[in-house]
Enzyme design. Structure first.
Site, PDB file in Angstrom:
ATOM      1  N   ASP A  82       5.936 -10.436  -7.920  1.00  0.00           N
ATOM      2  CA  ASP A  82       5.055  -9.555  -7.152  1.00  0.00           C
ATOM      3  C   ASP A  82       3.649 -10.186  -7.093  1.00  0.00           C
ATOM      4  O   ASP A  82       3.209 -10.819  -8.069  1.00  0.00           O
ATOM      5  CB  ASP A  82       5.022  -8.202  -7.888  1.00  0.00           C
ATOM      6  CG  ASP A  82       4.336  -7.113  -7.111  1.00  0.00           C
ATOM      7  OD1 ASP A  82       4.330  -7.159  -5.875  1.00  0.00           O
ATOM      8  OD2 ASP A  82       3.808  -6.177  -7.771  1.00  0.00           O
ATOM      9  N   HIS A  83       2.957 -10.018  -5.997  1.00  0.00           N
ATOM     10  CA  HIS A  83       1.574 -10.513  -5.837  1.00  0.00           C
ATOM     11  C   HIS A  83       1.387 -11.939  -6.350  1.00  0.00           C
ATOM     12  O   HIS A  83       0.500 -12.200  -7.171  1.00  0.00           O
ATOM     13  CB  HIS A  83       0.573  -9.573  -6.518  1.00  0.00           C
ATOM     14  CG  HIS A  83       0.479  -8.252  -5.842  1.00  0.00           C
ATOM     15  ND1 HIS A  83      -0.260  -8.058  -4.688  1.00  0.00           N
ATOM     16  CD2 HIS A  83       1.051  -7.063  -6.123  1.00  0.00           C
ATOM     17  CE1 HIS A  83      -0.142  -6.800  -4.303  1.00  0.00           C
ATOM     18  NE2 HIS A  83       0.665  -6.173  -5.145  1.00  0.00           N
ATOM     19  N   HIS A 178      -2.943   0.852  -5.074  1.00  0.00           N
ATOM     20  CA  HIS A 178      -2.398   0.632  -6.417  1.00  0.00           C
ATOM     21  C   HIS A 178      -3.097   1.555  -7.416  1.00  0.00           C
ATOM     22  O   HIS A 178      -4.261   1.897  -7.242  1.00  0.00           O
ATOM     23  CB  HIS A 178      -2.644  -0.810  -6.856  1.00  0.00           C
ATOM     24  CG  HIS A 178      -1.910  -1.833  -6.038  1.00  0.00           C
ATOM     25  ND1 HIS A 178      -2.523  -2.652  -5.134  1.00  0.00           N
ATOM     26  CD2 HIS A 178      -0.596  -2.156  -5.996  1.00  0.00           C
ATOM     27  CE1 HIS A 178      -1.631  -3.450  -4.584  1.00  0.00           C
ATOM     28  NE2 HIS A 178      -0.448  -3.175  -5.078  1.00  0.00           N
ATOM     29  N   GLY A 179      -2.407   1.894  -8.473  1.00  0.00           N
ATOM     30  CA  GLY A 179      -3.020   2.681  -9.545  1.00  0.00           C
ATOM     31  C   GLY A 179      -2.997   4.162  -9.235  1.00  0.00           C
ATOM     32  O   GLY A 179      -2.241   4.628  -8.381  1.00  0.00           O
ATOM     33  N   ASN A 228       7.248  -0.226  -4.168  1.00  0.00           N
ATOM     34  CA  ASN A 228       6.820  -0.759  -5.470  1.00  0.00           C
ATOM     35  C   ASN A 228       6.262   0.349  -6.366  1.00  0.00           C
ATOM     36  O   ASN A 228       5.427   1.143  -5.923  1.00  0.00           O
ATOM     37  CB  ASN A 228       5.687  -1.773  -5.274  1.00  0.00           C
ATOM     38  CG  ASN A 228       6.155  -3.076  -4.667  1.00  0.00           C
ATOM     39  OD1 ASN A 228       7.282  -3.178  -4.187  1.00  0.00           O
ATOM     40  ND2 ASN A 228       5.289  -4.061  -4.692  1.00  0.00           N
ATOM     41  N   MET A 230       4.678   0.853 -10.368  1.00  0.00           N
ATOM     42  CA  MET A 230       4.309   0.326 -11.686  1.00  0.00           C
ATOM     43  C   MET A 230       3.586   1.369 -12.543  1.00  0.00           C
ATOM     44  O   MET A 230       4.041   1.725 -13.631  1.00  0.00           O
ATOM     45  CB  MET A 230       3.431  -0.914 -11.563  1.00  0.00           C
ATOM     46  CG  MET A 230       3.080  -1.458 -12.939  1.00  0.00           C
ATOM     47  SD  MET A 230       1.940  -2.819 -12.878  1.00  0.00           S
ATOM     48  CE  MET A 230       0.519  -2.007 -12.213  1.00  0.00           C
TER      49      MET A 230
HETATM   50  P1  13P Z   1       1.467   1.396  -8.506  1.00  0.00           P
HETATM   51  O1  13P Z   1       0.921   0.798  -9.767  1.00  0.00           O
HETATM   52  O2  13P Z   1       0.481   2.274  -7.824  1.00  0.00           O
HETATM   53  O3  13P Z   1       2.775   2.048  -8.716  1.00  0.00           O
HETATM   54  O4  13P Z   1       1.696   0.181  -7.498  1.00  0.00           O
HETATM   55  C1  13P Z   1       2.613  -0.798  -7.856  1.00  0.00           C
HETATM   56  C2  13P Z   1       2.607  -1.897  -6.873  1.00  0.00           C
HETATM   57  O5  13P Z   1       2.382  -1.722  -5.695  1.00  0.00           O
HETATM   58  C3  13P Z   1       2.905  -3.228  -7.406  1.00  0.00           C
HETATM   59  O6  13P Z   1       2.796  -4.208  -6.418  1.00  0.00           O
END
Ligand code: 13P
Length: 281
Positions: A82-83, A178-179, A228, A230
């Site tokens: 990822d990224h 994200h987050g 996605n 996380m």
């Molecule tokens: P979150 O941490 O908001 O779930 O996003 C995860 C993400 O997009 C990882 O690439």
């Protein structure tokens, strides 16, 4: 079943209109909980880790565990970087057997993003792997290092980007971040529908933590195929450990270990159900 290619999972999901969860992992316990949830729900999944997180979980250690967990899983599992930010890390992931990689050129001017994405796609192809790119800027930051403003994906740029690269999957910025969301996310479904008309590759929604089930399902309806997640899983793990320690401050290590697996399992289970990928393995 097996370690599979991400595009095989995404093609099937696109036809049958469900989302494939791409779950970030940071430890052996998170990998175990994630695979357990996918197996119990008979769901295809993607295991992923972002380049920015490798300072905590080095790729040469966690990568082989992710690959082996995928190979031994009873459901199809793709393993994804990822990224990806640098060619060195992208190459390292491909050498380890990751079946897809993301090149994140979202902070570059579009022409440069196109040029770099093509370079990465050429490298990935040599390994039989596929490439995800990002256009526009998903807000927040994947590794907590910045708090970026969302820059919505432009429809014109999406057209140009896809025509020039023919990328395998495209991450879009439609009000997602994200987050933890500071306020309820207002996703731009009209923008998503327009992008989906132009871009024939599967679309990816980053920032899955904190989006409602109804919004996930609307996104899937309008072209999102990979989602996605996380932060939701990390927070569930921390919360589970906190509750366990409050209940029993003298808890032994292996009870704590088991709790981490259980928390990851619960987070992934909830998301698979929200994405309706249950029984799609
Ligand atoms: P979150 O941490 O908001 O779930 O996003 C995860 C993400 O997009 C990882 O690439």
């Amino acid at each position: 079943m097996a370690l599979v290619k991400m595009d095989d999972l995404l093609k099937k999901a696109d036809i049958h209109k469900y989302g494939v969860g791409s779950f970030s992992v940071a430890s052996l316990e998170m990998i175990m909980g994630t695979i357990q949830a996918a197996e119990e729900l008979n769901a295809p999944i993607i295991l992923q880790i972002a380049e920015g997180r490798l300072k905590y979980s080095p790729l040469h250690l966690i990568g082989p565990v992710m690959i082996d967990a995928a190979k031994k899983a009873k459901v199809p599992v793709a393993v994804h970087l990822d990224h990806g930010l640098t060619i060195e890390t992208i190459k390292q992931a491909l050498d380890l057997g990751f079946t897809s990689i993301m090149f994140d050129g979202s902070k570059l001017p579009v022409e440069k993003n196109i040029k770099k994405t093509i370079e990465v796609m050429q490298l990935a192809k040599q390994y039989g792997a596929v490439t995800e790119a990002e256009l526009g800027l998903v807000g927040g930051s994947e590794d907590d290092s910045e708090d970026l403003e969302i820059m919505a994906t432009s429809i014109e740029e999406a057209k140009q980007f896809y025509e020039c690269t023919g990328v395998d999957a495209l991450a879009v910025a439609i009000g997602n971040a994200h987050g933890i969301y500071k306020s309820t996310p207002q996703l731009q479904f009209d923008r998503l529908k327009e992008i989906d008309k132009i871009v024939k590759a599967p679309l990816v929604l980053h920032g899955g933590s904190g989006i409602t089930v109804a919004d996930f399902r609307a996104c899937i309806q309008y072209g999102i195929v990979k989602i996605n997640v996380m932060t939701a899983t990390l927070n569930k793990v921390v919360e589970g450990s906190r509750r366990l320690l409050e209940k029993n401050p003298k808890v032994d290590y292996f009870t704590y270990h088991q709790q981490t697996i259980q928390s990851a399992y619960e987070s992934v289970t909830d998301h698979i159900k929200a994405f309706q990928s249950e029984n799609q393995a």
